[in-house]
Design an enzyme around this catalytic site. Structure first.
Site, PDB file in Angstrom:
ATOM      1  N   GLU A   1       6.247-145.371 -55.516  1.00  0.00           N
ATOM      2  CA  GLU A   1       7.954-145.700 -55.450  1.00  0.00           C
ATOM      3  C   GLU A   1       8.450-144.139 -55.293  1.00  0.00           C
ATOM      4  OE1 GLU A   1       6.407-148.708 -58.439  1.00  0.00           O
ATOM      5  OE2 GLU A   1       5.439-146.763 -57.528  1.00  0.00           O
TER       6      GLU A   1
ATOM      7  N   THR B   1     -35.159-149.030 -52.011  1.00  0.00           N
ATOM      8  CA  THR B   1     -34.418-148.639 -50.669  1.00  0.00           C
ATOM      9  C   THR B   1     -34.454-146.715 -50.505  1.00  0.00           C
ATOM     10  OG1 THR B   1     -32.836-150.386 -51.192  1.00  0.00           O
ATOM     11  CG2 THR B   1     -31.739-148.390 -49.864  1.00  0.00           C
TER      12      THR B   1
ATOM     13  N   ASP C   1     -36.042-145.746 -47.011  1.00  0.00           N
ATOM     14  CA  ASP C   1     -35.128-145.474 -46.093  1.00  0.00           C
ATOM     15  C   ASP C   1     -34.565-144.098 -46.084  1.00  0.00           C
ATOM     16  OD1 ASP C   1     -35.254-148.086 -45.089  1.00  0.00           O
ATOM     17  OD2 ASP C   1     -33.385-148.874 -45.892  1.00  0.00           O
TER      18      ASP C   1
ATOM     19  N   LEU D   1     -26.361-142.201 -48.105  1.00  0.00           N
ATOM     20  CA  LEU D   1     -24.981-142.692 -49.125  1.00  0.00           C
ATOM     21  C   LEU D   1     -23.970-142.174 -49.129  1.00  0.00           C
ATOM     22  CD1 LEU D   1     -27.297-144.103 -51.884  1.00  0.00           C
ATOM     23  CD2 LEU D   1     -27.064-145.529 -50.035  1.00  0.00           C
TER      24      LEU D   1
ATOM     25  N   GLU E   1     -25.775-151.952 -52.124  1.00  0.00           N
ATOM     26  CA  GLU E   1     -26.093-151.835 -50.915  1.00  0.00           C
ATOM     27  C   GLU E   1     -27.716-152.155 -50.705  1.00  0.00           C
ATOM     28  OE1 GLU E   1     -24.968-149.399 -47.878  1.00  0.00           O
ATOM     29  OE2 GLU E   1     -23.045-148.770 -48.896  1.00  0.00           O
TER      30      GLU E   1
ATOM     31  N   GLY F   1     -31.918-152.495 -52.578  1.00  0.00           N
ATOM     32  CA  GLY F   1     -32.375-153.667 -51.640  1.00  0.00           C
ATOM     33  C   GLY F   1     -32.271-155.022 -52.381  1.00  0.00           C
TER      34      GLY F   1
ATOM     35  N   SER G   1     -30.956-159.062 -58.908  1.00  0.00           N
ATOM     36  CA  SER G   1     -30.787-158.973 -60.247  1.00  0.00           C
ATOM     37  C   SER G   1     -29.269-158.895 -60.563  1.00  0.00           C
ATOM     38  CB  SER G   1     -31.259-157.624 -60.843  1.00  0.00           C
ATOM     39  OG  SER G   1     -32.801-157.496 -60.546  1.00  0.00           O
TER      40      SER G   1
END
Length: 362
Positions: free
Chosen positions: A49, A193, A197, A201, A292, A294, A300
């Protein structure tokens, strides 16, 4: 012109830059002409505003304001917007939604009405609530809004039996993921992960550039198996490891020397206590978390009812294999009748991939 739609467009430009404050857009109109507009600036700076009022200047007097969230009426990092609107001589205010913050929650609207300003409530409210869905959960519960994101094949696999997962989804889907990353406070993955990989991130632009403002990177790693050479330690931004209280001191020192901040949490059958983690993140004013993978971490999260929103990319490929990795592991349910059914589901095509978005109602 739909002025509230314009205000919503502006609000989306603020996502990822205003936390823990809401992302708000504002448009000032006088004689059917836009005389000022703006969106929330980073914490401690002007609210939407105020940006619009400064843009409009003297043209604010007698104007109509379209704003995606009720103007604040309390002193926080900045003075109350409600008083600034009254002082500027605004004649009418259209609110998409009231602010659920207990410090506001109708009081801003009340101040404006008492000053003789005409109020219109509820234009495009559903869209406004989606823009600030993370803020709404955080301000009402103290917990972050959790989005579970994964890409899978038609047969529900996120990787082959050998662990290969590049690339299941196409470029359009991956570009959308980076937009998600730019809009959240934190990204969380499980240690498996990282081991499989070695992801960075990071949130990147469509051109592949890594911006200076990055979401917090979180790795759920009870026993400290993350390698010190992991790429999460060598990129822009901050990396937090959620480890078990009984982590071996030598592993803890190695990870801290690599650049990680360690948070020690209760050990839940070999995994970190995720509920305790999210409670702590809320205390640190983290309002949104993108999970993201695994499969164990995502499973979980679903098992414990911690997921608020699901974003899934389904690629038109078949991976097969009894040992190929599933998108969601964990305990699951015993009967199909117990399965989690998403609400407010929408489906879009991103090139050849199908994107499914829905809410758990958790």
């Amino acid at each position: 012109m739909d002025y509230m739609q314009r205000a919503l467009f502006l609000a989306r430009q603020a996502l990822g830059h205003t936390s823990p404050s809401p992302a708000v857009g504002a448009v000032l109109v006088r004689d059917d002409v836009v005389v000022g507009e703006g969106f929330t600036q980073p914490p401690g700076s002007d609210h939407a505003e105020i940006v619009a009022l400064k843009h409009a200047g003297a043209k604010s007097r007698g104007a109509t304001l379209y704003v995606t969230l009720e103007p604040c009426c309390h002193f926080g990092r900045t003075p109350p917007c409600s008083r600034a609107l009254i002082a500027a001589g605004i004649a009418e205010v259209h609110l998409a939604m009231l602010d659920p913050n207990p410090l506001v929650s109708g009081r801003g609207r009340g101040e404006l009405e008492q000053a003789g300003i005409k109020m219109v409530i509820g234009e495009h409210e559903a869209e406004a609530r989606e823009v600030n869905e993370a803020y709404i959960k955080y301000i009402t519960t103290g917990l972050p809004f959790v989005i579970a994101k994964f890409a899978m094949s038609l047969d529900g696999k996120i990787a082959t039996a050998s662990g290969d997962s590049r690339w299941i989804s196409g470029e359009a889907a991956r570009s959308y993921v980076h937009e998600l990353r730019r809009n959240v406070d934190a990204i969380i993955v499980g240690v498996n992960t990282v081991l499989a990989d070695d992801p960075q991130l990071t949130a990147r632009s469509d051109s592949g550039e890594v911006s200076g403002c990055q979401p917090l990177r979180i790795i759920a790693d009870a026993q400290g198996r993350t390698p010190a050479s992991a790429r999460v330690f060598s990129t822009t931004g901050h990396t937090l490891l959620a480890v078990a209280e009984d982590i071996k001191p030598a592993k803890a020192r190695r990870l801290e020397q690599a650049g990680a901040e360690l948070i020690r949490l209760p050990n839940e059958e070999g995994l970190v206590d995720l509920k305790a983690l999210f409670k702590l993140l809320g205390q640190r004013q983290v309002t949104s978390v993108l999970a993201e993978g695994g499969g164990q971490l995502v499973g979980s999260l679903f098992d414990q009812g911690l997921v608020d929103k699901v974003v899934v990319f389904i690629a038109p490929i078949i991976i097969g294999g009894a040992n190929a990795r599933a998108a969601v592991a964990g305990q699951g349910v015993d009967k199909v009748s117990q399965a989690l059914r998403l609400k407010q589901v929408r489906i879009e095509m991103l090139d050849q991939d199908i994107m499914v978005i829905g809410y758990t109602g958790a």
